[in-house]
Design a protein around this motif. Structure first.
Motif, PDB file in Angstrom:
ATOM      1  N   PRO A 113      36.261  35.024  22.484  1.00  0.00           N
ATOM      2  CA  PRO A 113      35.074  34.409  21.880  1.00  0.00           C
ATOM      3  C   PRO A 113      35.375  33.237  20.956  1.00  0.00           C
ATOM      4  N   ASP A 114      36.452  33.308  20.189  1.00  0.00           N
ATOM      5  CA  ASP A 114      36.781  32.215  19.267  1.00  0.00           C
ATOM      6  C   ASP A 114      37.923  31.356  19.799  1.00  0.00           C
ATOM      7  N   ASN A 115      38.227  31.521  21.084  1.00  0.00           N
ATOM      8  CA  ASN A 115      39.298  30.763  21.743  1.00  0.00           C
ATOM      9  C   ASN A 115      40.668  31.041  21.134  1.00  0.00           C
ATOM     10  N   SER A 116      40.792  32.189  20.483  1.00  0.00           N
ATOM     11  CA  SER A 116      42.097  32.592  19.954  1.00  0.00           C
ATOM     12  C   SER A 116      42.951  33.143  21.093  1.00  0.00           C
ATOM     13  N   THR A 117      44.233  33.229  20.884  1.00  0.00           N
ATOM     14  CA  THR A 117      45.107  33.663  21.956  1.00  0.00           C
ATOM     15  C   THR A 117      45.014  35.163  22.218  1.00  0.00           C
ATOM     16  N   PHE A 118      45.165  35.530  23.478  1.00  0.00           N
ATOM     17  CA  PHE A 118      45.411  36.933  23.785  1.00  0.00           C
ATOM     18  C   PHE A 118      46.804  37.290  23.282  1.00  0.00           C
ATOM     19  N   THR A 119      46.993  38.567  22.988  1.00  0.00           N
ATOM     20  CA  THR A 119      48.331  39.075  22.700  1.00  0.00           C
ATOM     21  C   THR A 119      48.817  40.006  23.797  1.00  0.00           C
ATOM     22  N   SER A 120      47.897  40.437  24.658  1.00  0.00           N
ATOM     23  CA  SER A 120      48.304  41.212  25.829  1.00  0.00           C
ATOM     24  C   SER A 120      47.180  41.242  26.852  1.00  0.00           C
ATOM     25  N   PHE A 121      47.580  41.352  28.101  1.00  0.00           N
ATOM     26  CA  PHE A 121      46.673  41.586  29.219  1.00  0.00           C
ATOM     27  C   PHE A 121      47.410  42.527  30.161  1.00  0.00           C
ATOM     28  N   THR A 221      52.494  40.478  27.818  1.00  0.00           N
ATOM     29  CA  THR A 221      52.450  40.858  26.408  1.00  0.00           C
ATOM     30  C   THR A 221      53.165  39.809  25.567  1.00  0.00           C
ATOM     31  N   LYS A 222      52.485  39.345  24.521  1.00  0.00           N
ATOM     32  CA  LYS A 222      53.080  38.391  23.595  1.00  0.00           C
ATOM     33  C   LYS A 222      54.012  39.136  22.648  1.00  0.00           C
ATOM     34  N   THR A 223      55.295  38.764  22.661  1.00  0.00           N
ATOM     35  CA  THR A 223      56.290  39.465  21.850  1.00  0.00           C
ATOM     36  C   THR A 223      56.805  38.633  20.680  1.00  0.00           C
ATOM     37  N   GLY A 224      56.334  37.408  20.562  1.00  0.00           N
ATOM     38  CA  GLY A 224      56.730  36.533  19.461  1.00  0.00           C
ATOM     39  C   GLY A 224      55.721  35.406  19.351  1.00  0.00           C
ATOM     40  N   LEU A 271      43.626  37.206  56.698  1.00  0.00           N
ATOM     41  CA  LEU A 271      43.365  37.868  55.422  1.00  0.00           C
ATOM     42  C   LEU A 271      43.332  39.373  55.624  1.00  0.00           C
ATOM     43  N   PRO A 272      43.672  40.158  54.598  1.00  0.00           N
ATOM     44  CA  PRO A 272      43.541  41.615  54.719  1.00  0.00           C
ATOM     45  C   PRO A 272      42.084  42.018  54.892  1.00  0.00           C
ATOM     46  N   THR A 273      41.880  43.200  55.406  1.00  0.00           N
ATOM     47  CA  THR A 273      40.520  43.686  55.659  1.00  0.00           C
ATOM     48  C   THR A 273      40.054  44.673  54.598  1.00  0.00           C
ATOM     49  N   THR A 274      40.965  45.158  53.764  1.00  0.00           N
ATOM     50  CA  THR A 274      40.598  46.118  52.727  1.00  0.00           C
ATOM     51  C   THR A 274      40.499  45.424  51.367  1.00  0.00           C
ATOM     52  N   PRO A 275      39.692  45.946  50.459  1.00  0.00           N
ATOM     53  CA  PRO A 275      39.503  45.291  49.154  1.00  0.00           C
ATOM     54  C   PRO A 275      40.748  45.353  48.277  1.00  0.00           C
ATOM     55  N   ILE A 276      40.771  44.480  47.311  1.00  0.00           N
ATOM     56  CA  ILE A 276      41.763  44.501  46.244  1.00  0.00           C
ATOM     57  C   ILE A 276      41.033  44.912  44.977  1.00  0.00           C
ATOM     58  N   TYR A 277      41.481  45.978  44.363  1.00  0.00           N
ATOM     59  CA  TYR A 277      40.844  46.482  43.151  1.00  0.00           C
ATOM     60  C   TYR A 277      41.722  46.163  41.940  1.00  0.00           C
ATOM     61  N   PHE A 278      41.149  45.466  40.969  1.00  0.00           N
ATOM     62  CA  PHE A 278      41.815  45.228  39.698  1.00  0.00           C
ATOM     63  C   PHE A 278      41.208  46.224  38.709  1.00  0.00           C
ATOM     64  N   THR A 279      42.019  47.148  38.231  1.00  0.00           N
ATOM     65  CA  THR A 279      41.478  48.273  37.463  1.00  0.00           C
ATOM     66  C   THR A 279      42.231  48.481  36.152  1.00  0.00           C
ATOM     67  N   ASN A 280      41.578  49.264  35.263  1.00  0.00           N
ATOM     68  CA  ASN A 280      42.181  49.662  33.993  1.00  0.00           C
ATOM     69  C   ASN A 280      42.725  48.459  33.222  1.00  0.00           C
ATOM     70  N   MET A 281      41.938  47.418  33.208  1.00  0.00           N
ATOM     71  CA  MET A 281      42.378  46.200  32.534  1.00  0.00           C
ATOM     72  C   MET A 281      42.096  46.289  31.039  1.00  0.00           C
ATOM     73  N   SER A 282      43.139  46.053  30.272  1.00  0.00           N
ATOM     74  CA  SER A 282      43.064  46.140  28.814  1.00  0.00           C
ATOM     75  C   SER A 282      43.550  44.833  28.222  1.00  0.00           C
ATOM     76  N   LEU A 283      42.733  44.234  27.376  1.00  0.00           N
ATOM     77  CA  LEU A 283      43.080  42.964  26.741  1.00  0.00           C
ATOM     78  C   LEU A 283      43.037  43.121  25.228  1.00  0.00           C
ATOM     79  N   ALA A 284      43.905  42.366  24.551  1.00  0.00           N
ATOM     80  CA  ALA A 284      43.950  42.433  23.095  1.00  0.00           C
ATOM     81  C   ALA A 284      44.228  41.053  22.528  1.00  0.00           C
TER      82      ALA A 284
END
Length: 312
Positions: A113-121, A221-224, A271-284
């Motif tokens: 929201p404030d355009n600050s950096t993520f520290t992990s995805f 993950t941002k480590t420094g 292209l593949p015929t089955t979906p790609i699921y992006f799950t359990n996504m956690s951002l900080a």
């Protein structure tokens, strides 16, 4: 898919339906990379998993291998070819006949929201089935699927072939099919961690083969202050391929994505015929866990690929 109930999680699903476009087969000297550029193969560097990339300012980069060996990476002296969909493509968008389908086909994005950096995805995505058909030449085309964070909201969208801004970068665990990327790949799924600067060299960890049904855990993950860990882990086998990068331009990475990107694909059956699921996504961010509000984009692609966001 089971709904995700945690407030810090969201799920986005890229459903692959149909896609067709055609481009000339890339020569042996230039390769298509995430970001839609044709890059001189000498500017792409595969390094051992666990390597640490350091900025050498105006001269390039240094890579410290896990065994302590130091490799100097010179600044790329051969300019990348600008993003430019092939003008003679025999397959065009059904809605805009003059627009090629190369580039990001379907994706989701989120900006802090404030355009600050993520520290992990952090998050998982599955390896889909093998495409029903492929070109006779394994290097003819390539599919990329990934999570990633960027320092600027630029994407190589098929309807907006603008070049990236100066200083652009993306870090990403990347799943690929096809051999259109130097250093490996073919008629199989493969995984590596990428650090892409676009106006400089491209660094990629060991490319490892994976199988349909495998589950990938992507870890950025941002480590420094300006250091990131970029991890690609196959959760069901324990295999991994990782990088660490330290460069000033990595100080802020406020944009997150889940993406399907393709180049030189000549038929929907590539292209593949089955979906790609992006799950359990956690951002900080530095303030703590953040609940993302993803936006889906589905481009002007003739394949009707779709990104769908599933709320908790």
């Amino acid at each position: 898919q089971k709904a995700i109930t945690q407030t810090t999680m969201r799920q986005c699903v890229i459903i692959l339906l149909l896609c067709l476009c055609a481009h000339q087969i890339l020569g042996h000297e230039f390769r298509k990379v995430p970001g839609g550029r044709d890059v001189w193969s000498g500017c792409m560097h595969y390094v051992p998993s666990g390597s640490h990339i350091f900025d050498d300012h105006l001269t390039g980069a240094s890579v410290v291998y896990p065994d302590g060996t130091i490799k100097k990476i010179p600044k790329c002296e051969v300019p990348a070819k600008p993003y430019n969909p092939h003008p003679h493509s025999s397959y065009k968008s059904v809605n805009s006949p003059e627009i090629s389908a190369n580039g990001w086909q379907s994706w989701t994005s989120f900006n802090t929201p404030d355009n600050s950096t993520f520290t992990s995805f952090l998050g998982s995505f599955n390896v889909p089935d093998t495409p029903p058909k492929w070109a006779a030449d394994p290097d003819a085309a390539i599919l990329y699927m990934f999570t990633g964070v960027q320092n600027d909201n630029w994407v190589p969208a098929p309807q907006d072939p603008a070049n990236p801004p100066p200083g652009f970068d993306i870090i990403q665990p990347v799943l690929q099919y096809g051999g259109g990327s130097t250093g490996g790949g073919g008629k199989y799924w493969a995984l590596a961690s990428w650090y892409v600067t676009v106006d400089d060299s491209y660094l990629i960890s060991d490319l490892m083969q994976v199988d349909s049904g495998d589950v990938i855990f992507g870890n950025m993950t941002k480590t420094g202050e300006d250091t990131w860990f970029i991890g690609s882990l196959v959760t069901n086998t324990g295999k991994s391929s990782n990088l660490v990068a330290t460069r000033p331009r990595l100080y802020t990475q406020p944009w997150a994505y889940c993406t399907l990107e393709i180049y030189n694909v000549d038929s929907c059956q590539w292209l593949p015929t089955t979906p790609i699921y992006f799950t359990n996504m956690s951002l900080a961010t530095e303030a703590g866990s953040i609940s993302p509000k993803w936006t889906a984009y589905n481009g002007d692609n003739p394949c009707n690929t779709k990104a769908t966001i599933e709320s908790p």
